[in-house]
Design a protein around this motif. Structure first.
Motif, PDB file in Angstrom:
ATOM      1  N   ALA A 177      29.783  -1.996   8.377  1.00 48.79           N
ATOM      2  CA  ALA A 177      30.342  -0.641   8.249  1.00 48.79           C
ATOM      3  C   ALA A 177      29.432   0.383   8.880  1.00 48.79           C
ATOM      4  O   ALA A 177      28.210   0.325   8.721  1.00 48.79           O
ATOM      5  CB  ALA A 177      30.519  -0.288   6.779  1.00 48.79           C
ATOM      6  N   THR A 178      30.046   1.350   9.577  1.00 45.25           N
ATOM      7  CA  THR A 178      29.309   2.574   9.900  1.00 45.25           C
ATOM      8  C   THR A 178      29.855   3.685   9.002  1.00 45.25           C
ATOM      9  O   THR A 178      31.069   3.750   8.740  1.00 45.25           O
ATOM     10  CB  THR A 178      29.480   3.001  11.372  1.00 45.25           C
ATOM     11  OG1 THR A 178      30.871   3.110  11.666  1.00 45.25           O
ATOM     12  CG2 THR A 178      28.824   2.007  12.318  1.00 45.25           C
TER      13      THR A 178
ATOM     14  N   LEU B 216      32.090   2.017   4.820  1.00 39.68           N
ATOM     15  CA  LEU B 216      31.650   1.187   3.694  1.00 39.68           C
ATOM     16  C   LEU B 216      32.736   1.072   2.623  1.00 39.68           C
ATOM     17  O   LEU B 216      32.779   0.102   1.859  1.00 39.68           O
ATOM     18  CB  LEU B 216      30.394   1.833   3.068  1.00 39.68           C
ATOM     19  CG  LEU B 216      29.727   1.083   1.929  1.00 39.68           C
ATOM     20  CD1 LEU B 216      29.071  -0.200   2.443  1.00 39.68           C
ATOM     21  CD2 LEU B 216      28.677   1.968   1.236  1.00 39.68           C
TER      22      LEU B 216
ATOM     23  N   HIS C 288      25.325  -1.719   6.261  1.00 42.99           N
ATOM     24  CA  HIS C 288      25.740  -0.310   6.311  1.00 42.99           C
ATOM     25  C   HIS C 288      24.874   0.421   7.337  1.00 42.99           C
ATOM     26  O   HIS C 288      23.648   0.505   7.178  1.00 42.99           O
ATOM     27  CB  HIS C 288      25.590   0.321   4.921  1.00 42.99           C
ATOM     28  CG  HIS C 288      26.246   1.661   4.801  1.00 42.99           C
ATOM     29  ND1 HIS C 288      25.973   2.531   3.776  1.00 42.99           N
ATOM     30  CD2 HIS C 288      27.163   2.282   5.579  1.00 42.99           C
ATOM     31  CE1 HIS C 288      26.711   3.625   3.943  1.00 42.99           C
ATOM     32  NE2 HIS C 288      27.427   3.496   5.020  1.00 42.99           N
TER      33      HIS C 288
ATOM     34  N   LEU D 272      22.931   6.879   3.176  1.00 45.84           N
ATOM     35  CA  LEU D 272      23.113   5.518   2.636  1.00 45.84           C
ATOM     36  C   LEU D 272      23.665   5.603   1.210  1.00 45.84           C
ATOM     37  O   LEU D 272      22.985   5.255   0.245  1.00 45.84           O
ATOM     38  CB  LEU D 272      21.794   4.745   2.687  1.00 45.84           C
ATOM     39  CG  LEU D 272      21.367   4.367   4.117  1.00 45.84           C
ATOM     40  CD1 LEU D 272      19.911   3.942   4.155  1.00 45.84           C
ATOM     41  CD2 LEU D 272      22.275   3.263   4.653  1.00 45.84           C
TER      42      LEU D 272
ATOM     43  N   TYR E 123      22.344  -7.212   1.083  1.00 46.15           N
ATOM     44  CA  TYR E 123      22.727  -5.826   1.338  1.00 46.15           C
ATOM     45  C   TYR E 123      21.722  -5.225   2.326  1.00 46.15           C
ATOM     46  O   TYR E 123      20.572  -4.981   1.968  1.00 46.15           O
ATOM     47  CB  TYR E 123      22.743  -5.082  -0.007  1.00 46.15           C
ATOM     48  CG  TYR E 123      22.873  -3.591   0.057  1.00 46.15           C
ATOM     49  CD1 TYR E 123      23.721  -2.962   0.961  1.00 46.15           C
ATOM     50  CD2 TYR E 123      22.139  -2.786  -0.821  1.00 46.15           C
ATOM     51  CE1 TYR E 123      23.822  -1.583   1.003  1.00 46.15           C
ATOM     52  CE2 TYR E 123      22.239  -1.413  -0.795  1.00 46.15           C
ATOM     53  CZ  TYR E 123      23.076  -0.822   0.126  1.00 46.15           C
ATOM     54  OH  TYR E 123      23.168   0.550   0.157  1.00 46.15           O
TER      55      TYR E 123
ATOM     56  N   ARG F  57      20.698  -2.288   5.214  1.00 39.47           N
ATOM     57  CA  ARG F  57      20.946  -0.905   5.601  1.00 39.47           C
ATOM     58  C   ARG F  57      20.199  -0.608   6.886  1.00 39.47           C
ATOM     59  O   ARG F  57      19.036  -1.023   7.023  1.00 39.47           O
ATOM     60  CB  ARG F  57      20.431   0.034   4.505  1.00 39.47           C
ATOM     61  CG  ARG F  57      21.298   0.003   3.275  1.00 39.47           C
ATOM     62  CD  ARG F  57      20.581   0.598   2.085  1.00 39.47           C
ATOM     63  NE  ARG F  57      19.674  -0.352   1.476  1.00 39.47           N
ATOM     64  CZ  ARG F  57      18.932  -0.095   0.418  1.00 39.47           C
ATOM     65  NH1 ARG F  57      18.972   1.085  -0.142  1.00 39.47           N
ATOM     66  NH2 ARG F  57      18.149  -1.009  -0.086  1.00 39.47           N
TER      67      ARG F  57
END
Ligand SMILES: Cc1cc2nc3c(=O)[nH]c(=O)nc-3n(C[C@H](O)[C@H](O)[C@H](O)COP(=O)(O)OP(=O)(O)OC[C@H]3O[C@@H](n4cnc5c(N)ncnc54)[C@H](O)[C@@H]3O)c2cc1C
Ligand SMILES: NC(=O)c1ccc[n+]([C@@H]2O[C@H](COP(=O)([O-])OP(=O)(O)OC[C@H]3O[C@@H](n4cnc5c(N)ncnc54)[C@H](OP(=O)(O)O)[C@@H]3O)[C@@H](O)[C@H]2O)c1
Length: 261
Positions: free
Chosen positions: A120-121, A125, A148, A156, A180, A182
């Motif tokens: 996702a950008t 998300l 993300h 974030l 996860y 980022r």
């Protein structure tokens, strides 16, 4: 569209709450239309009355399918018709919710694969937040990966919620493990566990595999990509180069994507 015409296909709901992550990013909740159904990963179409007409836009539903309310994660686009009005709404104000739910980016469409990669950008998300609140996905896959990508670290959003879902899954003994990741593109390279660079670059050069310890391949990997349409296009190209194809209704395929504009 006039309010009269729109009210035939939409339900008049109420804004319940607004949580601001930054001056441009917010999470908002509305009441849920009676009998409204959706599958995790789908989006709603919301309508706001502006100058006597309804302006409607798509919003991914971030809440769990069983939740009494509907939640969405939104960016306020500078000069944007819908989001300028959204930004000014207060709890109690009217938000129209179309009676049907939409979209094909749902995890239940994958019939095989061991890893589900969710790229996702920005606000892309959203669908993954709903998907990860479904127990099924934790039983369907062995590895779940959320990546993300944002410009700046303060964007974030939902980090605590995602960490919470991971901890809850461990406590409940659910089979899948959540990774996860980022990544930030316009802040200095991170010392606190964040990656730096665009998702597409990290996918291409193997950094995502390195960060998770997972090897990407046609047999085991399934992908979702959501948000910036240029990111989505490039992800599709990278996956095709690796022998993957879009998910087909008739079976087969490894990825499904959603452009936000
Ligand atoms: C299937 C689908 C699901 C969507 N889900 C969401 C969602 O969950 N959250 C959300 O914030 N938006 C989402 N969008 C985008 C949303 O529908 C609107 O485009 C957005 O609200 C802007 O509307 P506007 O009238 O204010 O701006 P417009 O005048 O329509 O401006 C459009 C421009 O704003 C920019 N833009 C639009 N959406 C975004 C975004 N999400 N992030 C960054 N830049 C953007 C693009 O440059 C685009 O050209 C989704 C779109 C689609 C097609
Ligand atoms: N006025 C303008 O010219 C203009 C232009 C763009 C956006 N905007 C507005 O600014 C806001 C930006 O929202 P946002 O930051 O959530 O969205 P975004 O611009 O899509 O950026 C989110 C993340 O996606 C990355 N990204 C962008 N294009 C990509 C690509 N082709 N491949 C891989 N990754 C890519 C960005 O990296 P990078 O940092 O490397 O781009 C960033 O990390 C929106 O409101 C938008 O309308 C305005």
């Amino acid at each position: 569209m006039s309010v009269d015409v729109y009210s035939e296909k939409a339900s008049c709901e109420r804004l319940l709450s607004v949580h601001r992550w930054t001056d441009k990013l917010l999470t908002f909740r509305t009441t849920r239309p009676a009998g409204y159904t959706f599958t995790a990963g789908q989006f709603a179409r919301l309508g706001l009355e502006i100058d006597g007409e309804i302006v409607s836009r798509a919003y991914s539903i971030t809440s769990a399918v069983a939740d009494d309310e509907l939640e969405y994660y939104a960016i306020i686009v500078p000069g944007g018709k819908f989001t300028t009005r959204l930004d000014a709404l207060r709890p109690g104000d009217t938000v129209w919710v179309e009676k049907l739910s939409y979209g094909f980016m749902t995890a239940d469409r994958f019939t095989d694969g061991k890893q589900l990669w969710m790229l996702a950008t920005g606000t892309g998300l959203g669908p993954y937040l709903s998907i990860l609140q479904q127990r099924d996905v934790w039983e369907q896959f062995e590895q779940l990966v959320v990546v993300h990508g944002v410009r700046h670290r303060e964007e974030l959003a939902y980090a605590d919620q995602l960490e919470g879902l991971r901890a809850q899954a461990v406590a409940q003994g659910l089979p899948a493990r959540l990774h996860y990741l980022r990544t930030v593109t316009r802040d200095p390279a991170a010392a606190d566990g964040l990656l730096a660079g665009r998702i597409t670059a990290l996918l291409r050069d193997g950094a995502l595999e390195q960060a998770t310890g997972l090897a990407i391949g046609v047999e085991q990997s399934r992908f979702m990509a959501c948000g910036n349409p240029e990111m989505v296009t490039e992800v599709r190209e990278i996956l095709r180069e690796r022998g993957m194809t879009p998910l087909r209704r008739t079976g087969g395929g490894q990825f499904v994507t959603e452009d936000y504009w």
